[in-house]
Design an enzyme around this catalytic site. Structure first.
Site, PDB file in Angstrom:
ATOM      1  N   LYS A 140     -12.288  -1.810   6.277  1.00  0.00           N
ATOM      2  CA  LYS A 140     -11.547  -2.755   7.099  1.00  0.00           C
ATOM      3  C   LYS A 140     -12.036  -2.692   8.547  1.00  0.00           C
ATOM      4  O   LYS A 140     -12.520  -3.660   9.072  1.00  0.00           O
ATOM      5  CB  LYS A 140     -10.041  -2.482   7.039  1.00  0.00           C
ATOM      6  CG  LYS A 140      -9.304  -3.131   5.879  1.00  0.00           C
ATOM      7  CD  LYS A 140      -9.372  -2.360   4.613  1.00  0.00           C
ATOM      8  CE  LYS A 140      -8.659  -3.028   3.454  1.00  0.00           C
ATOM      9  NZ  LYS A 140      -7.979  -2.062   2.600  1.00  0.00           N
TER      10      LYS A 140
ATOM     11  N   ASP B  64      -1.716   6.757   6.118  1.00  0.00           N
ATOM     12  CA  ASP B  64      -2.792   5.896   5.630  1.00  0.00           C
ATOM     13  C   ASP B  64      -3.058   4.883   6.750  1.00  0.00           C
ATOM     14  O   ASP B  64      -2.228   4.021   7.017  1.00  0.00           O
ATOM     15  CB  ASP B  64      -2.340   5.193   4.341  1.00  0.00           C
ATOM     16  CG  ASP B  64      -3.340   4.155   3.853  1.00  0.00           C
ATOM     17  OD1 ASP B  64      -4.415   3.984   4.480  1.00  0.00           O
ATOM     18  OD2 ASP B  64      -3.044   3.499   2.830  1.00  0.00           O
TER      19      ASP B  64
ATOM     20  N   TRP C 155       0.820  -1.218   0.000  1.00  0.00           N
ATOM     21  CA  TRP C 155       0.000   0.000   0.000  1.00  0.00           C
ATOM     22  C   TRP C 155       0.846   1.256   0.000  1.00  0.00           C
ATOM     23  O   TRP C 155       0.540   2.228  -0.678  1.00  0.00           O
ATOM     24  CB  TRP C 155      -0.991  -0.021   1.164  1.00  0.00           C
ATOM     25  CG  TRP C 155      -2.081  -1.023   0.937  1.00  0.00           C
ATOM     26  CD1 TRP C 155      -2.363  -2.123   1.700  1.00  0.00           C
ATOM     27  CD2 TRP C 155      -3.041  -1.047  -0.144  1.00  0.00           C
ATOM     28  NE1 TRP C 155      -3.418  -2.819   1.163  1.00  0.00           N
ATOM     29  CE2 TRP C 155      -3.854  -2.182   0.031  1.00  0.00           C
ATOM     30  CE3 TRP C 155      -3.269  -0.222  -1.237  1.00  0.00           C
ATOM     31  CZ2 TRP C 155      -4.895  -2.504  -0.849  1.00  0.00           C
ATOM     32  CZ3 TRP C 155      -4.299  -0.538  -2.126  1.00  0.00           C
ATOM     33  CH2 TRP C 155      -5.096  -1.671  -1.919  1.00  0.00           C
TER      34      TRP C 155
END
Ligand SMILES: *Cc1c(COP(=O)(O)O)cnc(C)c1O
Length: 361
Positions: A196, A172, A102
């Site tokens: 999530k 993030d 990511w």
């Protein structure tokens, strides 16, 4: 209903009481004779949800009035671009801590928009850890420093924040937001796709400090400017009303559980249960993450052969433990154990792991 333990990485498990509440309120929201999906986003019902969710995020994170909470669309992936479009002016450069799949994507997107620098990377060895302070070389003039608090795919997590000095720190936090207390004051901006740990897919939470907002450029398209959404309290255009409604219920559930300290305590116990099952198996299970960077949200490990991994995943599913296949880039097994996963699910998986070793070790 049969008991299923849902270890999916995202979209992921939601608290059962939240789903039941949503089901109960769906047809007739607060006696209005219609569902929240069918109401104007300018209605007082939706405004109350929007405000409650915003206040809950501030309360849970301990963020004062110097922070703004936004509910946006486009996922965390759009934030990879929206961030540099707003706060990476021409000529400036931003620093990225590249720690997994990511973080790589965030860096690549920034590098396509402006100047981005890799201030540290742990790609060597396949992103098994977060960098040590001595491995991080920051540009004194960096417009901001970006990190990924939890690498969902590799299963690594920052256990102590790096020191960004007085550069704005951006994170993030898609896969571990609200899983533990954070020192929000250290961050100029955090963002997270909801699917999530916060709710369903469709809404992205951004928390931005007022000074960072004031430093943002005004040349980005209207919808891509943080200022647009701050000014309109996330109601510039039609928001994803149902996703924000669900988010608000999940936040209410977190508060009722005792907030972030309670979440951290539960998550530590759950993760410890699984890491102990890995470590107790005499090398049969090999954790992907180095011990000091182990994630408390995504537990990744390999078995001696791919055939055994396939068998493990299939047999676990037959026992009601689903969503355990690792991401294709890492392989093996990944158990995602977000806030809504209870200790029972981790106990069941650890028990299955021990039993699997007895048969195949
Ligand atoms: C899932 C995930 C993303 C991507 O989120 P989308 O909402 O699908 O764009 C980004 N970063 C991290 C850490 C993630 O876990």
């Amino acid at each position: 209903m049969t008991t299923i333990y849902n270890f999916n990485a995202g979209p992921a498990i939601l608290p059962a009481p939240v789903l039941e509440r949503a089901q109960h309120e769906l047809r007739d929201y607060h006696g209005r004779g219609m569902s929240i999906l069918e109401m104007s986003h300018r209605s007082k019902e939706y405004e109350a949800i929007n405000n409650e969710a915003e206040q809950r995020i501030k309360r849970l994170l301990g963020a004062g009035d110097d922070y703004h909470v936004l509910f946006l669309q486009g996922g965390a992936s759009l934030q990879f671009a929206m961030l540099p479009l707003n706060v990476l002016p021409p000529g400036a450069s931003a620093d990225y801590l590249v720690t997994g799949a990511w973080a790589e994507k965030a860096y690549e997107e920034a590098a396509a928009i402006g100047r981005a620098r890799i201030a540290a990377t742990t790609a060597d060895g396949g992103y098994r850890r977060m960098p040590a302070p001595a491995e991080i070389t920051l540009d004194p003039d960096a417009a901001y420093v970006h990190l990924t608090s939890n690498e969902t795919i590799q299963g690594t997590q920052w256990q102590a924040w790096p020191d960004a000095g007085d550069r704005p720190l951006v994170a993030d936090m898609s896969s571990d937001i609200m899983s533990r207390p954070i020192e929000i004051q250290r961050f100029a901006l955090i963002y997270a796709g909801a699917q999530k740990n916060l709710g369903p897919a469709g809404v992205t939470v951004v928390v931005i400090h007022d000074l960072f907002l004031k430093s943002a450029s005004s040349s980005a398209p209207t919808m891509l400017r943080y200022a647009t959404h701050v000014k309109n309290r996330s109601l510039y255009n039609t928001p994803p009303v149902f996703a924000v409604y669900m988010l608000n219920l999940v936040l209410e559930w977190i508060e009722a559980q005792g907030g972030l300290p309670a979440m951290a305590e539960r998550n530590t116990r759950k993760a410890t249960t699984l890491y102990q099952a890995i470590d107790a198996a005499g090398g049969f299970y090999r954790g992907h993450a180095m011990p000091e960077s182990r994630s408390f949200m995504n537990v990744t490990f390999r078995l001696p052969t791919e055939a055994l991994e396939q068998q493990f995943i299939a047999e676990a599913a037959a026992h009601g433990m689903v969503g355990l296949a690792g991401h294709r880039s890492v392989g093996g097994v990944r158990a995602s154990i977000y806030n809504a996963m209870g200790q029972e699910g981790c106990d069941a998986l650890a028990g299955f792991m021990a039993e699997f070793v007895r048969r195949h070790g």
